[in-house]
Design an enzyme around this catalytic site. Structure first.
Site, mmCIF file in Angstrom:
data_model
loop_
_atom_site.group_PDB
_atom_site.id
_atom_site.type_symbol
_atom_site.label_atom_id
_atom_site.label_comp_id
_atom_site.label_asym_id
_atom_site.label_seq_id
_atom_site.Cartn_x
_atom_site.Cartn_y
_atom_site.Cartn_z
ATOM 1 N N LYS A 111 6.098 -55.611 -42.409
ATOM 2 C CA LYS A 111 6.465 -56.237 -41.402
ATOM 3 C C LYS A 111 5.640 -57.570 -41.121
ATOM 4 O O LYS A 111 5.590 -58.498 -40.650
ATOM 5 C CB LYS A 111 6.454 -55.395 -40.124
ATOM 6 C CG LYS A 111 7.514 -54.216 -40.256
ATOM 7 C CD LYS A 111 7.530 -53.399 -39.128
ATOM 8 C CE LYS A 111 6.274 -52.480 -38.987
ATOM 9 N NZ LYS A 111 6.167 -51.624 -40.094
ATOM 10 N N ARG A 121 -7.981 -50.288 -43.237
ATOM 11 C CA ARG A 121 -7.778 -49.821 -41.959
ATOM 12 C C ARG A 121 -8.020 -48.103 -41.985
ATOM 13 O O ARG A 121 -7.736 -47.660 -42.802
ATOM 14 C CB ARG A 121 -6.502 -49.998 -41.260
ATOM 15 C CG ARG A 121 -6.312 -51.348 -40.654
ATOM 16 C CD ARG A 121 -5.056 -51.893 -40.444
ATOM 17 N NE ARG A 121 -4.170 -50.788 -39.691
ATOM 18 C CZ ARG A 121 -2.825 -51.022 -39.248
ATOM 19 N NH1 ARG A 121 -2.340 -51.998 -39.663
ATOM 20 N NH2 ARG A 121 -2.248 -49.907 -38.898
ATOM 21 N N ARG A 141 9.467 -48.626 -31.090
ATOM 22 C CA ARG A 141 9.038 -47.723 -32.217
ATOM 23 C C ARG A 141 9.764 -46.386 -31.540
ATOM 24 O O ARG A 141 9.630 -45.565 -32.483
ATOM 25 C CB ARG A 141 7.695 -47.602 -32.445
ATOM 26 C CG ARG A 141 7.051 -48.051 -33.655
ATOM 27 C CD ARG A 141 5.559 -47.820 -33.707
ATOM 28 N NE ARG A 141 4.930 -47.908 -34.696
ATOM 29 C CZ ARG A 141 4.295 -48.941 -35.356
ATOM 30 N NH1 ARG A 141 4.034 -50.225 -34.473
ATOM 31 N NH2 ARG A 141 3.752 -48.727 -36.555
ATOM 32 N N ARG A 181 1.641 -40.613 -40.064
ATOM 33 C CA ARG A 181 2.140 -41.841 -39.497
ATOM 34 C C ARG A 181 3.600 -41.870 -40.129
ATOM 35 O O ARG A 181 4.727 -42.343 -39.274
ATOM 36 C CB ARG A 181 1.283 -43.164 -39.854
ATOM 37 C CG ARG A 181 0.315 -43.341 -39.137
ATOM 38 C CD ARG A 181 -0.609 -44.199 -39.739
ATOM 39 N NE ARG A 181 -0.089 -45.782 -39.504
ATOM 40 C CZ ARG A 181 -0.458 -46.696 -40.482
ATOM 41 N NH1 ARG A 181 -1.241 -46.474 -41.487
ATOM 42 N NH2 ARG A 181 0.083 -47.885 -40.283
ATOM 43 N N ARG A 232 -3.619 -51.735 -49.027
ATOM 44 C CA ARG A 232 -3.903 -52.721 -47.909
ATOM 45 C C ARG A 232 -5.147 -53.081 -47.718
ATOM 46 O O ARG A 232 -5.931 -52.027 -47.320
ATOM 47 C CB ARG A 232 -3.058 -52.196 -47.006
ATOM 48 C CG ARG A 232 -3.245 -53.371 -45.652
ATOM 49 C CD ARG A 232 -2.095 -53.344 -44.758
ATOM 50 N NE ARG A 232 -2.007 -51.881 -43.866
ATOM 51 C CZ ARG A 232 -0.979 -51.854 -42.998
ATOM 52 N NH1 ARG A 232 -0.022 -52.643 -42.707
ATOM 53 N NH2 ARG A 232 -0.965 -50.767 -42.331
HETATM 54 P P1 ADP Z 1 3.458 -53.262 -42.139
HETATM 55 O O1 ADP Z 1 3.058 -54.699 -41.010
HETATM 56 O O2 ADP Z 1 4.977 -53.059 -42.295
HETATM 57 O O3 ADP Z 1 2.901 -52.288 -41.997
HETATM 58 P P2 ADP Z 1 2.327 -55.115 -44.149
HETATM 59 O O4 ADP Z 1 2.817 -56.395 -43.996
HETATM 60 O O5 ADP Z 1 0.797 -55.046 -43.610
HETATM 61 O O6 ADP Z 1 2.957 -53.885 -43.394
HETATM 62 O O7 ADP Z 1 2.223 -54.689 -45.654
HETATM 63 C C1 ADP Z 1 1.856 -53.561 -46.248
HETATM 64 C C2 ADP Z 1 0.950 -53.674 -47.446
HETATM 65 O O8 ADP Z 1 1.849 -54.121 -48.299
HETATM 66 C C3 ADP Z 1 0.184 -54.961 -47.407
HETATM 67 O O9 ADP Z 1 -1.060 -54.560 -48.324
HETATM 68 C C4 ADP Z 1 0.817 -56.090 -48.006
HETATM 69 O O10 ADP Z 1 0.071 -57.007 -48.620
HETATM 70 C C5 ADP Z 1 1.748 -55.465 -49.072
HETATM 71 N N1 ADP Z 1 3.078 -56.112 -49.149
HETATM 72 C C6 ADP Z 1 3.888 -56.505 -48.136
HETATM 73 N N2 ADP Z 1 4.935 -57.081 -48.661
HETATM 74 C C7 ADP Z 1 5.083 -56.578 -49.883
HETATM 75 C C8 ADP Z 1 6.058 -56.854 -51.019
HETATM 76 N N3 ADP Z 1 7.201 -57.291 -50.584
HETATM 77 N N4 ADP Z 1 5.515 -56.450 -52.082
HETATM 78 C C9 ADP Z 1 4.394 -55.741 -52.510
HETATM 79 N N5 ADP Z 1 3.502 -55.636 -51.397
HETATM 80 C C10 ADP Z 1 3.636 -56.027 -50.318
HETATM 81 P P1 AMP Z 2 0.894 -51.038 -36.879
HETATM 82 O O1 AMP Z 2 -0.228 -52.061 -36.805
HETATM 83 O O2 AMP Z 2 1.979 -51.673 -36.504
HETATM 84 O O3 AMP Z 2 0.903 -50.073 -37.980
HETATM 85 O O4 AMP Z 2 0.309 -49.881 -35.592
HETATM 86 C C1 AMP Z 2 -0.971 -49.243 -35.765
HETATM 87 C C2 AMP Z 2 -0.840 -48.050 -34.806
HETATM 88 O O5 AMP Z 2 -0.658 -48.389 -33.434
HETATM 89 C C3 AMP Z 2 0.467 -47.110 -34.772
HETATM 90 O O6 AMP Z 2 0.261 -46.186 -35.764
HETATM 91 C C4 AMP Z 2 0.284 -46.571 -33.349
HETATM 92 O O7 AMP Z 2 -0.492 -45.434 -33.126
HETATM 93 C C5 AMP Z 2 0.107 -47.830 -32.686
HETATM 94 N N1 AMP Z 2 1.190 -48.624 -32.053
HETATM 95 C C6 AMP Z 2 1.526 -49.887 -32.871
HETATM 96 N N2 AMP Z 2 2.689 -50.102 -32.142
HETATM 97 C C7 AMP Z 2 3.111 -49.226 -31.257
HETATM 98 C C8 AMP Z 2 4.477 -48.892 -30.317
HETATM 99 N N3 AMP Z 2 5.316 -49.789 -30.229
HETATM 100 N N4 AMP Z 2 4.493 -47.631 -29.770
HETATM 101 C C9 AMP Z 2 3.454 -46.553 -29.819
HETATM 102 N N5 AMP Z 2 2.416 -47.135 -30.771
HETATM 103 C C10 AMP Z 2 2.253 -48.087 -31.394
#
Ligand code: ADP
Ligand code: AMP
Length: 214
Positions: free
Chosen positions: A12, A163, A91, A174, A130
């Site tokens: 995302k 992270r 969420r 999660r 990541r």
């Molecule tokens: P989210 O925001 O949904 O938690 P991220 O955008 O941070 O996910 O992506 C999670 C991890 O996967 C990051 O390390 C990112 O660089 C990697 N990633 C994202 N999209 C792809 C893809 N299509 N193929 C491989 N790795 C990806």
């Molecule tokens: P993210 O960066 O989107 O993976 O979010 C990191 C963490 O923040 C999640 O695991 C939750 O603990 C909290 N969080 C983010 N967005 C929400 C949401 N919409 N509702 C509740 N908790 C959230």
């Protein structure tokens, strides 16, 4: 205005950053807002820190209050003129219902919900690799999307860190929370008629191409 949905690690944030660059949309990531609040030790930060570190969702009332305050302060700024991407919100079903109220209140509409579909084993690999910029929040992957210089953010020069909630024990929690509380939103938005499915397993440029088609 769109919602990017999908489990943690689906891509995302990665896709949101590309959409911001290409279309000048504004990204609203509740995860980023919480991490900023934790750094600044605001009231939301103090509450959020505990829940995030254990892999739980932050309770709905706090999350909704935070995003509502954020929108009140920012929605009329220049940055929002081309529309926005919600990344990580809603969420839960309660948050989705509240978002519908917020839409009427601020007079905007969600045009599409893009769900990044991806199996669990892929997510675990993505989250363990990541790396996130401690300053601007941009995410990288040590194998799939590495920065130009190891450990350093391409965008702002900040330090790249693992992270806390990307550690294996927390990731498992999660993912459980995702299945219980967030996955039901797929049905919710299917019924609303605005859900679009995108395969999240393919190369990130190909995911982006699919999203731009939508
Ligand atoms: P989210 O925001 O949904 O938690 P991220 O955008 O941070 O996910 O992506 C999670 C991890 O996967 C990051 O390390 C990112 O660089 C990697 N990633 C994202 N999209 C792809 C893809 N299509 N193929 C491989 N790795 C990806
Ligand atoms: P993210 O960066 O989107 O993976 O979010 C990191 C963490 O923040 C999640 O695991 C939750 O603990 C909290 N969080 C983010 N967005 C929400 C949401 N919409 N509702 C509740 N908790 C959230």
């Amino acid at each position: 205005n769109i919602i990017l949905m999908g489990p943690p690690g689906a891509g995302k944030g990665t896709q949101a950053a590309k959409l911001v660059e290409k279309y000048g949309l504004k990204q609203i990531s509740t995860g980023d807002l919480f991490r900023k609040a934790i750094k600044e030790e605001t009231k939301f930060g103090v509450i959020a820190k505990y829940f995030i570190s254990f892999g739980y969702l932050v309770p709905d009332d706090f999350t909704i209050q935070m995003i509502q305050e954020y929108l009140e302060e920012n929605i009329n700024t220049e940055e929002f003129k081309n529309g926005f991407i919600l990344d990580g919100f809603p969420r839960t079903i309660i948050q989705a219902r509240k978002l519908a109220d917020i839409c009427s209140m601020f007079n905007f509409k969600i045009d599409a919900v893009i769900n990044l579909d991806i199996p669990e084993d892929v997510l675990v690999k993505r989250l363990s690799g990541r790396r996130t910029c401690a300053d601007c929040g941009k995410s990288y992957h040590i194998v799939y999307n590495p920065p130009k210089k190891e450990g350093v953010c391409d965008a702002c020069g900040g330090e790249l860190i693992l992270r806390d909630d990307d550690k294996p024990e927390t990731v498992e929690q999660r993912l459980r929370v995702y299945h219980e509380q967030t996955q039901p939103l797929i049905d919710y938005y299917t019924k609303e008629g605005i859900l679009k499915e995108v395969d999240g397993t393919i190369d990130l440029e190909d995911v982006f191409a699919e999203i731009t088609k939508i």
